[in-house]
Design an enzyme around this catalytic site. Structure first.
Site, PDB file in Angstrom:
ATOM      1  N   CYS A 105       0.829  -1.205   0.000  1.00  0.00           N
ATOM      2  CA  CYS A 105       0.000   0.000   0.000  1.00  0.00           C
ATOM      3  C   CYS A 105       0.868   1.262   0.000  1.00  0.00           C
ATOM      4  O   CYS A 105       1.496   1.573  -0.996  1.00  0.00           O
ATOM      5  CB  CYS A 105      -0.987  -0.029   1.169  1.00  0.00           C
ATOM      6  SG  CYS A 105      -2.354   1.151   0.969  1.00  0.00           S
ATOM      7  N   HIS A 209      -3.535  -4.991   0.789  1.00  0.00           N
ATOM      8  CA  HIS A 209      -2.946  -5.396   2.065  1.00  0.00           C
ATOM      9  C   HIS A 209      -2.989  -6.916   2.217  1.00  0.00           C
ATOM     10  O   HIS A 209      -3.859  -7.465   2.902  1.00  0.00           O
ATOM     11  CB  HIS A 209      -3.674  -4.729   3.237  1.00  0.00           C
ATOM     12  CG  HIS A 209      -3.309  -3.307   3.446  1.00  0.00           C
ATOM     13  ND1 HIS A 209      -2.306  -2.899   4.299  1.00  0.00           N
ATOM     14  CD2 HIS A 209      -3.807  -2.172   2.890  1.00  0.00           C
ATOM     15  CE1 HIS A 209      -2.204  -1.574   4.278  1.00  0.00           C
ATOM     16  NE2 HIS A 209      -3.101  -1.112   3.428  1.00  0.00           N
ATOM     17  N   GLU A 211      -1.210  -8.772   4.009  1.00  0.00           N
ATOM     18  CA  GLU A 211      -0.980  -9.201   5.391  1.00  0.00           C
ATOM     19  C   GLU A 211      -2.288  -9.414   6.150  1.00  0.00           C
ATOM     20  O   GLU A 211      -2.312 -10.127   7.168  1.00  0.00           O
ATOM     21  CB  GLU A 211      -0.076  -8.192   6.127  1.00  0.00           C
ATOM     22  CG  GLU A 211      -0.752  -6.930   6.607  1.00  0.00           C
ATOM     23  CD  GLU A 211      -0.921  -5.858   5.537  1.00  0.00           C
ATOM     24  OE1 GLU A 211      -1.233  -4.705   5.905  1.00  0.00           O
ATOM     25  OE2 GLU A 211      -0.755  -6.170   4.343  1.00  0.00           O
TER      26      GLU A 211
END
Length: 239
Positions: A105, A209, A211
């Protein structure tokens, strides 16, 4: 030996801050996460780059338009100049040593700025065409739109597909990439969603994202695993 992965945090109210999913994703992929403080001394930054095996540029706030020769527009959000300075210097040091970098990002955006690209300060006021909702109003583990991935790219190798659903939490985005880098994914409204280096071992930026998604989506875990695999090469070489 597991590789050391430096992760850049945010700075909030004089305290460093990092969502735990960044650490969790690195651990799940086989790396050892190390949260990095902001440094200003060039020699110290070079030494940090020499000690870590890979760099994870995490998400966060907006980027100072000074770095791409623009003045701030009304849609620009809060910036952290200390973070911009540190990350740009650290990226350059890592590239000189050809060490792996994964930008997420904001990290994707600052990576592009560090290598000479530029960006939109605010998609919604700078692009004169219909846009998707790139700042989703949904939980972080929810996927909100599709991206189309360039076949035979490194991203395609990691994802295993040319269309993938991702989450989205940004209002800034890449506008132009410099020579030596290539776009590897776009959303349906043509916003750049990923890029990679043509010349470095592993330098990848993704606008979403992963993660937040790796626990439920094996493709997102593979992204981190491939990053860690590239970082392991430094440990075997004694870097």
């Amino acid at each position: 030996m597991k590789p050391l992965i430096g992760i850049t945090p945010s700075l909030e109210k004089h305290s460093f801050s990092l969502p735990q999913d960044n650490v969790g994703a690195v651990l799940a992929a086989g790396g050892i996460p190390v949260i990095l403080p902001y440094l200003t001394d060039a020699q110290q930054i070079t030494e940090i780059a020499g000690k870590i095996d890979g760099l994870l540029l995490s998400g966060g706030g907006d980027i100072n338009p000074f770095y791409f020769d623009e003045e701030p527009i009304p849609g620009l959000g809060q910036i952290t100049p200390e973070r911009d300075d540190f990350e740009i210097s650290l990226v350059k040091a890592m590239l000189v040593q050809n060490k792996p970098i994964l930008g997420i990002c904001r990290g994707c955006q600052i990576l592009n700025i560090a290598v000479g690209g530029n960006m939109y300060q605010d998609l919604y006021t700078q692009i004169d065409r219909p846009l998707l909702q790139h700042t989703q109003q949904a939980p972080r583990e929810h996927v909100s739109h599709l991206i189309k991935i360039v076949p035979e790219s490194l991203l395609h190798e990691m994802m295993g597909e040319t269309e993938v659903k991702v989450n989205s939490f940004h209002h800034q985005a890449i506008r132009h990439l410099p020579n030596g880098f290539t776009i590897t994914a776009r959303s349906s409204d043509q916003v750049i969603e990923a890029f990679e280096s043509k010349t470095h071992r592993f330098v990848v930026g993704v606008q979403w994202h992963p993660e937040n998604l790796y626990r439920k989506d094996e493709r997102m875990l593979r992204l981190f695993q491939r990053f860690i695999m590239a970082c392991k090469e430094n440990t075997t070489r004694g870097a």
